[in-house]
Enzyme design. Structure first.
Site, PDB file in Angstrom:
ATOM      1  N   SER A   1     -34.024 -19.040 -38.960  1.00 26.53           N
ATOM      2  CA  SER A   1     -35.317 -19.689 -39.195  1.00 26.53           C
ATOM      3  C   SER A   1     -35.358 -20.060 -40.666  1.00 26.53           C
ATOM      4  CB  SER A   1     -36.435 -18.689 -38.866  1.00 26.53           C
ATOM      5  OG  SER A   1     -37.647 -19.105 -39.445  1.00 26.53           O
TER       6      SER A   1
ATOM      7  N   TYR B   1     -40.568 -10.568 -39.295  1.00 19.37           N
ATOM      8  CA  TYR B   1     -39.837 -11.691 -38.683  1.00 19.37           C
ATOM      9  C   TYR B   1     -38.892 -12.310 -39.705  1.00 19.37           C
ATOM     10  CZ  TYR B   1     -39.009 -16.231 -36.430  1.00 19.37           C
ATOM     11  OH  TYR B   1     -38.425 -17.355 -35.883  1.00 19.37           O
TER      12      TYR B   1
HETATM   13  P1  NDP Z   1     -40.111 -17.976 -27.203  1.00 20.18           P
HETATM   14  O1  NDP Z   1     -41.111 -16.945 -27.581  1.00 20.18           O
HETATM   15  O2  NDP Z   1     -40.518 -19.141 -26.384  1.00 20.18           O
HETATM   16  O3  NDP Z   1     -38.862 -17.290 -26.497  1.00 20.18           O
HETATM   17  C1  NDP Z   1     -38.313 -16.103 -26.976  1.00 20.18           C
HETATM   18  C2  NDP Z   1     -37.353 -15.581 -25.945  1.00 20.18           C
HETATM   19  O4  NDP Z   1     -36.864 -14.308 -26.387  1.00 20.18           O
HETATM   20  C3  NDP Z   1     -38.004 -15.392 -24.578  1.00 20.18           C
HETATM   21  O5  NDP Z   1     -37.157 -15.865 -23.570  1.00 20.18           O
HETATM   22  C4  NDP Z   1     -38.156 -13.884 -24.504  1.00 20.18           C
HETATM   23  O6  NDP Z   1     -38.109 -13.420 -23.183  1.00 20.18           O
HETATM   24  C5  NDP Z   1     -36.957 -13.395 -25.296  1.00 20.18           C
HETATM   25  N1  NDP Z   1     -37.165 -12.022 -25.742  1.00 20.18           N
HETATM   26  C6  NDP Z   1     -38.159 -11.571 -26.555  1.00 20.18           C
HETATM   27  N2  NDP Z   1     -38.089 -10.243 -26.664  1.00 20.18           N
HETATM   28  C7  NDP Z   1     -37.032  -9.834 -25.917  1.00 20.18           C
HETATM   29  C8  NDP Z   1     -36.475  -8.577 -25.621  1.00 20.18           C
HETATM   30  N3  NDP Z   1     -36.998  -7.444 -26.097  1.00 20.18           N
HETATM   31  N4  NDP Z   1     -35.385  -8.532 -24.823  1.00 20.18           N
HETATM   32  C9  NDP Z   1     -34.861  -9.661 -24.298  1.00 20.18           C
HETATM   33  N5  NDP Z   1     -35.369 -10.880 -24.527  1.00 20.18           N
HETATM   34  C10 NDP Z   1     -36.443 -10.965 -25.332  1.00 20.18           C
HETATM   35  O7  NDP Z   1     -39.489 -18.452 -28.594  1.00 20.18           O
HETATM   36  P2  NDP Z   1     -38.655 -19.733 -29.025  1.00 20.18           P
HETATM   37  O8  NDP Z   1     -37.974 -20.334 -27.859  1.00 20.18           O
HETATM   38  O9  NDP Z   1     -39.513 -20.531 -29.879  1.00 20.18           O
HETATM   39  O10 NDP Z   1     -37.591 -19.018 -29.988  1.00 20.18           O
HETATM   40  C11 NDP Z   1     -36.215 -18.915 -29.714  1.00 20.18           C
HETATM   41  C12 NDP Z   1     -35.533 -18.510 -31.009  1.00 20.18           C
HETATM   42  O11 NDP Z   1     -35.700 -19.545 -31.988  1.00 20.18           O
HETATM   43  C13 NDP Z   1     -36.080 -17.239 -31.634  1.00 20.18           C
HETATM   44  O12 NDP Z   1     -35.039 -16.485 -32.176  1.00 20.18           O
HETATM   45  C14 NDP Z   1     -36.988 -17.764 -32.752  1.00 20.18           C
HETATM   46  O13 NDP Z   1     -37.126 -16.837 -33.782  1.00 20.18           O
HETATM   47  C15 NDP Z   1     -36.228 -18.996 -33.189  1.00 20.18           C
HETATM   48  N6  NDP Z   1     -37.019 -20.001 -33.885  1.00 20.18           N
HETATM   49  C16 NDP Z   1     -37.976 -20.708 -33.220  1.00 20.18           C
HETATM   50  C17 NDP Z   1     -38.703 -21.689 -33.880  1.00 20.18           C
HETATM   51  C18 NDP Z   1     -39.764 -22.493 -33.193  1.00 20.18           C
HETATM   52  O14 NDP Z   1     -40.432 -23.308 -33.861  1.00 20.18           O
HETATM   53  N7  NDP Z   1     -39.975 -22.351 -31.898  1.00 20.18           N
HETATM   54  C19 NDP Z   1     -38.467 -21.990 -35.306  1.00 20.18           C
HETATM   55  C20 NDP Z   1     -37.428 -21.174 -35.913  1.00 20.18           C
HETATM   56  C21 NDP Z   1     -36.736 -20.232 -35.205  1.00 20.18           C
HETATM   57  P3  NDP Z   1     -39.246 -12.415 -22.618  1.00 20.18           P
HETATM   58  O15 NDP Z   1     -40.565 -13.020 -22.990  1.00 20.18           O
HETATM   59  O16 NDP Z   1     -38.971 -12.326 -21.188  1.00 20.18           O
HETATM   60  O17 NDP Z   1     -39.022 -11.156 -23.365  1.00 20.18           O
END
Ligand code: NDP
Length: 253
Positions: free
Chosen positions: A151, A164
Site C-alpha cells: 500500500s 495497517y
Molecule cells: P477487501 O476487504 O475487499 O478484501 C480483503 C480480503 O482479505 C477478503 O477476501 C477477506 O476475506 C480476506 N481476509 C481478511 N482477513 C482474513 C483472514 N483472517 N484470513 C483469511 N482471509 C482474510 O480488501 P481489498 O480487496 O481492497 O484489499 C486487498 C488487498 O489490497 C489488501 O491487502 C489491502 O491491504 C490491499 N490494498 C487495497 C487498496 C484498496 O484501495 N482497495 C489500496 C492499497 C492496498 P474474509 O472477509 O472472508 O476474511
C-alpha cells in the site's frame, strides 16, 4: 507452457483473500488466463461465490480453501500446505492479497487488541503461510511467482493509518528478505505490488465519505496482476511496484 491468451495454462496459483474485492477479481483473471486457482479466505460462502463465477465461465476448476490467517497454531499452516501438496503437487504462484484495515486512529489511541489482530493477519499469518508454501513453489516445473500486496502507506508512513501502515512496511520487509533468499537458489521471483485506491469494501471503510463510483474498479489493475504472475515477468524480482504504473508501462509497450 501457456500462450499469449492463456499465459497461466497448466499453472496452479493460490490467491489469498479470494472471496472479495481485488482477490476475487485476480482469481477470476488468473482462471481466465488458464490457471487452476486455489481460493483461500476466511468466509467459505464468499469463496464458493468466486468458485461459481469461475465455473460459470467454464474455466479450469478452482479449489476452495477456507482458512483464517489469524490462526496462531503453526500446525494448521503445515496441514494446509500438506493438503495442497497432496492434491496439486506444487504451486506456480501465490498472490498474498488478504489483509485487514483495522482502525484508522492515532497511535496514541489505537486499541491494543486491534493492533494485535492486524499484525496477526497481515504479518504473522502471511509469514506462516508463505513459509510453508515455499517448498511447493520450489517444486514448480518452471518459474514461480510470489506477489505480496502493499500500500502507499506501507512505503511512506502516514498519520492515522496505525497498524495497517506498519503491517504493510513489514510486508515490504518480508518481500525483500524472501526475494534475497530466493535469488540464485530457486526459480521463484518475489515482488510487492501496491494496487492503489481500488473500489472495494476496504476502500469504503478507509474513506467513508468518498463516492465509490469515483474509485477505479479492480478490473482496471488486472494487467499488472497478470503480468507479475505470468512468465512475461520472469526477470522482475525483489521490486516494490505500483499496479497503475505497471499497467501504464504495459499499455505503452
Ligand atoms: P477487501 O476487504 O475487499 O478484501 C480483503 C480480503 O482479505 C477478503 O477476501 C477477506 O476475506 C480476506 N481476509 C481478511 N482477513 C482474513 C483472514 N483472517 N484470513 C483469511 N482471509 C482474510 O480488501 P481489498 O480487496 O481492497 O484489499 C486487498 C488487498 O489490497 C489488501 O491487502 C489491502 O491491504 C490491499 N490494498 C487495497 C487498496 C484498496 O484501495 N482497495 C489500496 C492499497 C492496498 P474474509 O472477509 O472472508 O476474511
Amino acid at each position: 507452457m501457456g500462450n499469449t491468451a492463456t499465459p497461466l495454462s497448466d499453472r496452479v496459483i493460490l490467491v489469498t483473500g479470494a472471496g472479495y474485492g481485488i482477490g476475487r477479481t485476480a482469481a477470476l483473471t488468473y482462471a481466465r488466463a488458464g490457471a487452476t486457482v486455489l481460493l483461500l479466505g476466511r468466509t467459505q460462502q464468499a469463496l464458493n461465490d468466486t468458485y461459481d463465477l469461475i465455473e460459470a465461465e467454464g474455466l479450469p476448476q478452482a479449489a476452495v480453501l477456507p482458512f483464517d490467517l489469524e490462526e496462531t497454531d503453526e500446525d494448521k499452516f503445515i496441514e494446509l500446505a500438506g493438503l495442497i501438496e497432496q492434491h496439486f503437487g506444487h504451486l506456480d504462484g501465490v498472490l498474498m492479497n488478504a489483509g485487514v484495515l483495522g482502525q484508522r486512529a492515532p497511535l496514541e489511541t489505537s486499541h491494543w487488541e486491534t493492533w494485535q489482530k492486524v499484525m496477526q493477519i497481515n504479518v504473522n499469518g502471511q509469514f506462516a503461510l508463505i513459509k510453508h508454501l515455499i517448498p511447493l513453489l520450489r517444486k514448480a516445473p518452471a518459474d514461480a511467482s510470489v506477489i505480496f500486496t502493499s500500500s502507499s502507506v506501507g512505503r511512506a508512513g502516514r498519520a492515522y493509518w496505525g497498524a495497517y501502515a506498519v503491517s504493510k512496511f513489514a510486508t515490504e520487509g518480508l518481500m525483500q528478505v524472501l526475494a534475497e533468499e530466493m535469488e540464485n537458489t530457486s526459480r521463484i521471483r518475489v515482488n510487492s505490488l501496491n494496487p492503489g485506491g481500488t473500489r472495494t469494501s476496504m476502500r469504503v471503510a478507509a474513506y467513508p465519505a468518498e463516492n465509490p463510483a469515483s474509485v477505479p474498479e479492480a478490473e482496471s489493475i488486472m494487467p499488472a496482476y497478470l503480468y507479475l504472475m505470468s512468465p512475461a515477468s520472469v526477470s522482475v524480482h525483489g521490486q516494490a511496484l505500483n499496479a497503475r504504473d505497471l499497467c501504464a508501462g504495459l499499455n505503452a509497450e
